[in-house]
Design a protein around this motif. Structure first.
Motif, PDB file in Angstrom:
ATOM      1  N   TYR A  43       0.826  -1.210   0.000  1.00  0.00           N
ATOM      2  CA  TYR A  43       0.000   0.000   0.000  1.00  0.00           C
ATOM      3  C   TYR A  43       0.859   1.257   0.000  1.00  0.00           C
ATOM      4  CZ  TYR A  43       0.762   0.033   5.082  1.00  0.00           C
ATOM      5  OH  TYR A  43       1.325   0.038   6.337  1.00  0.00           O
ATOM      6  N   ARG A  44       0.205   2.334  -0.458  1.00  0.00           N
ATOM      7  CA  ARG A  44       0.776   3.684  -0.404  1.00  0.00           C
ATOM      8  C   ARG A  44      -0.268   4.603   0.193  1.00  0.00           C
ATOM      9  NH1 ARG A  44       3.659   3.890  -6.283  1.00  0.00           N
ATOM     10  NH2 ARG A  44       1.659   3.107  -6.985  1.00  0.00           N
ATOM     11  N   THR A  56       5.523  -2.555   1.232  1.00  0.00           N
ATOM     12  CA  THR A  56       5.304  -3.710   0.369  1.00  0.00           C
ATOM     13  C   THR A  56       5.483  -4.980   1.201  1.00  0.00           C
ATOM     14  OG1 THR A  56       7.614  -3.660  -0.375  1.00  0.00           O
ATOM     15  CG2 THR A  56       6.004  -2.547  -1.769  1.00  0.00           C
ATOM     16  N   ASN A  57       4.818  -6.029   0.761  1.00  0.00           N
ATOM     17  CA  ASN A  57       4.921  -7.347   1.404  1.00  0.00           C
ATOM     18  C   ASN A  57       4.511  -7.349   2.866  1.00  0.00           C
ATOM     19  OD1 ASN A  57       5.983  -8.962  -0.886  1.00  0.00           O
ATOM     20  ND2 ASN A  57       7.608  -7.433  -0.764  1.00  0.00           N
ATOM     21  N   GLN A  58       3.448  -6.598   3.182  1.00  0.00           N
ATOM     22  CA  GLN A  58       2.885  -6.588   4.537  1.00  0.00           C
ATOM     23  C   GLN A  58       2.058  -7.861   4.725  1.00  0.00           C
ATOM     24  OE1 GLN A  58       2.911  -4.336   7.370  1.00  0.00           O
ATOM     25  NE2 GLN A  58       1.929  -6.167   8.202  1.00  0.00           N
ATOM     26  N   LYS A  59       2.400  -8.661   5.725  1.00  0.00           N
ATOM     27  CA  LYS A  59       1.620  -9.864   6.021  1.00  0.00           C
ATOM     28  C   LYS A  59       0.229  -9.451   6.498  1.00  0.00           C
ATOM     29  CE  LYS A  59       4.585 -13.025   5.072  1.00  0.00           C
ATOM     30  NZ  LYS A  59       4.408 -13.741   3.822  1.00  0.00           N
ATOM     31  N   TRP A  74      -4.335  -6.580   9.518  1.00  0.00           N
ATOM     32  CA  TRP A  74      -2.915  -6.769   9.764  1.00  0.00           C
ATOM     33  C   TRP A  74      -2.451  -5.884  10.914  1.00  0.00           C
ATOM     34  CZ3 TRP A  74      -4.525  -4.044   5.389  1.00  0.00           C
ATOM     35  CH2 TRP A  74      -4.033  -2.748   5.231  1.00  0.00           C
ATOM     36  N   HIS A  75      -1.291  -6.244  11.444  1.00  0.00           N
ATOM     37  CA  HIS A  75      -0.649  -5.527  12.544  1.00  0.00           C
ATOM     38  C   HIS A  75       0.731  -5.114  12.059  1.00  0.00           C
ATOM     39  CE1 HIS A  75       0.580  -5.595  17.064  1.00  0.00           C
ATOM     40  NE2 HIS A  75       0.455  -4.388  16.596  1.00  0.00           N
ATOM     41  N   GLU A  76       0.996  -3.829  12.067  1.00  0.00           N
ATOM     42  CA  GLU A  76       2.244  -3.291  11.525  1.00  0.00           C
ATOM     43  C   GLU A  76       3.357  -3.246  12.569  1.00  0.00           C
ATOM     44  OE1 GLU A  76       1.188   0.566  10.000  1.00  0.00           O
ATOM     45  OE2 GLU A  76      -0.022  -0.314   8.401  1.00  0.00           O
ATOM     46  N   PRO A  77       4.596  -3.178  12.116  1.00  0.00           N
ATOM     47  CA  PRO A  77       5.729  -3.041  13.047  1.00  0.00           C
ATOM     48  C   PRO A  77       5.647  -1.783  13.915  1.00  0.00           C
ATOM     49  CG  PRO A  77       6.526  -3.628  10.875  1.00  0.00           C
ATOM     50  CD  PRO A  77       5.061  -3.337  10.734  1.00  0.00           C
TER      51      PRO A  77
END
Length: 174
Positions: A43-44, A56-59, A74-77
């Motif tokens: 996403y952007r 890119t490549n976000q699980k 999803w849960h981001e870093p």
């Protein structure tokens, strides 16, 4: 959903995987999102609290909720959690973003996340761990899809540059 048939239906993402969406939330935030495959998205963020961010490549976790309706989470870093519901027939999305305090709270620093996250994962983890996290700032919004096209799965050409380098009519679906 307790039957094998229901589980098979929920896991059928064939209509969704490979689809590239461009959309604008009712609050004016402009996003672009791509279902890279059945468990990864790109996403952007073009405009909004963290406009300029891209990943890119976000699980992710994805299910088919009903015919033509797909849900991803999803849960981001960064500690941010995201839940999106795509109604592809009506071209409507409902998104809920759960921002930790360090990003969206009063006096905090969303600008720390404005980057190509993949190159700064350790920094995102450090910012998340430094916090504060709670209470989360919950932002639920509807969005109108202005562009939707299946670009095929795992297409590295879909989300391949930072936001801000696209034509001015991009969000008009052109």
């Amino acid at each position: 959903m307790n039957t094998i048939q229901d589980k098979d239906f929920a896991s059928d993402l064939s209509e969704f995987v490979g689809t590239h969406f461009v959309y604008t939330y009712d609050n004016g935030w402009k996003y672009e999102w791509y279902a890279r495959n059945d468990n990864t998205c790109d996403y952007r963020i073009h405009q909004g609290l963290v406009g300029g961010r891209w990943v890119t490549n976000q699980k992710m976790n994805a299910v088919q909720f009903a015919p033509g309706i797909f849900k991803v989470d999803w849960h981001e870093p960064t500690g941010t959690c995201v839940s999106l519901l795509f109604d592809i027939r009506r071209k409507v999305i409902h998104g809920t973003i759960f921002f930790p305090q360090w990003i969206a709270g009063e006096g905090q620093h969303p600008e720390k996340t404005i980057c190509y996250q993949n190159e700064f994962i350790e920094d995102m983890h450090r910012f998340r761990d430094e916090g504060p996290a709670y209470p989360y700032v919950v932002i639920p919004e509807f969005a109108k899809v202005t562009y939707m096209k299946n670009e095929g799965p795992d297409n590295d050409q879909v989300i391949n540059m930072p936001p801000g380098q696209l034509p001015s009519d991009f969000f008009e679906g052109k």
